[in-house]
Design a protein around this motif. Structure first.
Motif, PDB file in Angstrom:
ATOM      1  N   ALA A  42      32.097  75.459  -3.664  1.00 51.30           N
ATOM      2  CA  ALA A  42      31.629  76.313  -4.749  1.00 51.30           C
ATOM      3  C   ALA A  42      30.213  75.907  -5.173  1.00 51.30           C
ATOM      4  N   ALA A  82      27.136  77.080  -8.089  1.00 45.20           N
ATOM      5  CA  ALA A  82      26.804  77.891  -9.254  1.00 45.20           C
ATOM      6  C   ALA A  82      25.336  77.700  -9.595  1.00 45.20           C
ATOM      7  N   HIS A 107      25.727  81.195 -16.504  1.00 45.16           N
ATOM      8  CA  HIS A 107      25.663  81.263 -15.054  1.00 45.16           C
ATOM      9  C   HIS A 107      25.063  82.607 -14.628  1.00 45.16           C
ATOM     10  N   TYR A 150      27.364  83.012  -8.836  1.00 41.42           N
ATOM     11  CA  TYR A 150      28.355  82.150  -8.195  1.00 41.42           C
ATOM     12  C   TYR A 150      28.328  82.400  -6.693  1.00 41.42           C
TER      13      TYR A 150
END
Length: 406
Positions: free
Chosen positions: A283, A285, A300, A303
């Motif tokens: 992952a 971000a 954010h 993503y």
């Protein structure tokens, strides 16, 4: 054509033709196969009771409607080959004429019958943020137009970006066979500007054959369907250009993210130098530090995740369609659309739009995510999306610059 004088007399070398003066020269024999580069449009005949719909490419009415080409809300440009034919057609008015007679007889009309056609991006129009600022301040602004000649022969035309209140000048262009050329066009300041220029302005893009007289174009070009160059090619494009769709962000503040483990990279804008990247396993971000004091969802801006899908699915497209692989954003309730898009590196993404119930409180919005098949691993894809609040332009840059690396 030329205009008659006040006594309805034509100049030397011209003869009367209705309300206009036509050249006394004989017409050339028509070329049987024509090439047309034009915008596709749908029109409905006024005062009509039957056979009312009309489809055109440029100034030519078509025999048949085109498939998968938008001609109502958006005029897409088409390169078509075919020839002009006569066909039998019912009149548009089904009732009695002025003498009370009902005419149901078909009459001969001339239309364009296509052999082949393809959608083309003719031209690609862009303007930098710096030049956009000039436009908004009513200064001369430079647009960039990229043309690609679909013909195997030379193409001559002229073009301008206009609006309804005044006229800019036409600019001439010559393209070699199959040539791609970028041409700069200066949109001139308007000393008589009545309304303030806005970022959401819509401008008129006009492209016509090089030899067409500008005065003739304004008065008659739409009504005439015999405007051919020496190669048998008609160029007639008149479409609206949304300024917001043309803005090219300046790249001096772009940063590059490079992921060696999974073999990809992309660029992203960072004007304020506040974007921070957090990578943890599969992952990633991108966080805007300016918004750290706001909601956890708002800080954010993007993503990205490496995502495995079940081997039972034969490819990413089947997983998204049948396996509900699109249900990745919290609160997603319904699939709206899935379509294929290609970036500047010719990589194919699936653009997925879903209906999302934000925080489960009935505050719905459209969530957008992009999926791409991973090049180096089976049953693995990369998922890229904005969170609950996202910037379309930001994600567009990421998607367009994304590429796999060795």
């Amino acid at each position: 054509y030329k205009e008659a004088d006040e006594n309805y007399k034509c100049p030397d070398g011209f003869k009367a033709g209705g309300l206009r003066c036509e050249s006394s020269l004989n017409w050339c024999e028509p070329i049987k196969e024509l090439n047309i580069i034009g915008d596709y449009r749908y029109r409905i005949t006024s005062m009509c009771s039957q056979n009312c719909g009309r489809y055109y490419i440029g100034s030519y009415e078509l025999v048949d409607e085109l498939e998968n080409v938008e001609g109502i809300n958006k005029r897409e440009v088409v390169f078509a080959t075919g020839d002009v034919i006569e066909i039998e057609e019912l009149p548009t008015i089904a009732g009695p004429d002025s003498q009370g007679q009902i005419n149901l007889d078909e009459s001969e009309v001339i239309k364009f019958k296509l052999d082949n056609y393809q959608k083309i991006d003719f031209p690609k129009v862009s303007i930098s943020e710096k030049e956009l600022s000039n436009y908004l301040e009513n200064k001369n602004a430079e647009f960039n137009l990229e043309f690609e000649n679909p013909l195997n022969k030379e193409l001559k035309f002229k073009f301008k970006i206009d609006d309804f209140e005044r006229y800019n000048d036409f600019q001439h262009a010559v393209l070699k066979p199959k040539e791609i050329k970028s041409i700069q066009y200066i949109y001139k300041k308007d000393d008589d500007l009545k309304n303030r220029r806005e970022k959401d302005d819509t401008l008129d893009l006009i492209i016509i054959n090089d030899f067409v007289n500008e005065e003739y174009y304004r008065k008659y070009y739409w009504d005439e369907a015999n405007n051919l160059d020496s190669n048998g090619t008609v160029v007639y494009i008149e479409k609206f250009v949304r300024l917001e769709d043309c803005i090219e962000p300046d790249t001096f503040d772009w940063q590059t993210y490079w992921n060696e483990e999974y073999g990809f990279e992309f660029q992203y804008p960072d004007k304020t130098k506040n974007i921070k990247i957090n990578a943890s396993g599969k992952a990633i971000a991108l966080t805007d530090l300016i918004n750290d004091e706001s909601s956890v969802y708002r800080d954010h801006v993007l993503y990205l995740a490496i995502h495995n899908y079940d081997e039972q699915f034969n490819g990413l497209d089947e997983y998204l369609d049948k396996g509900k692989g699109w249900d990745v954003i919290q609160g997603t309730e319904e699939l709206i659309s899935i379509k294929k898009v290609f970036n500047q590196n010719n990589l194919m993404f699936f653009e997925v739009i879903t209906k999302v119930n934000r925080y489960g409180r009935g505050n719905y919005f459209e969530g957008k995510a992009y999926y791409i098949e991973h090049k180096k691993a089976e049953n693995k894809c990369i998922w890229i999306a904005g969170p609950y609040v996202y910037d379309d332009k930001f994600i567009e840059i990421v998607i367009n610059t994304f590429k796999f690396i060795n």
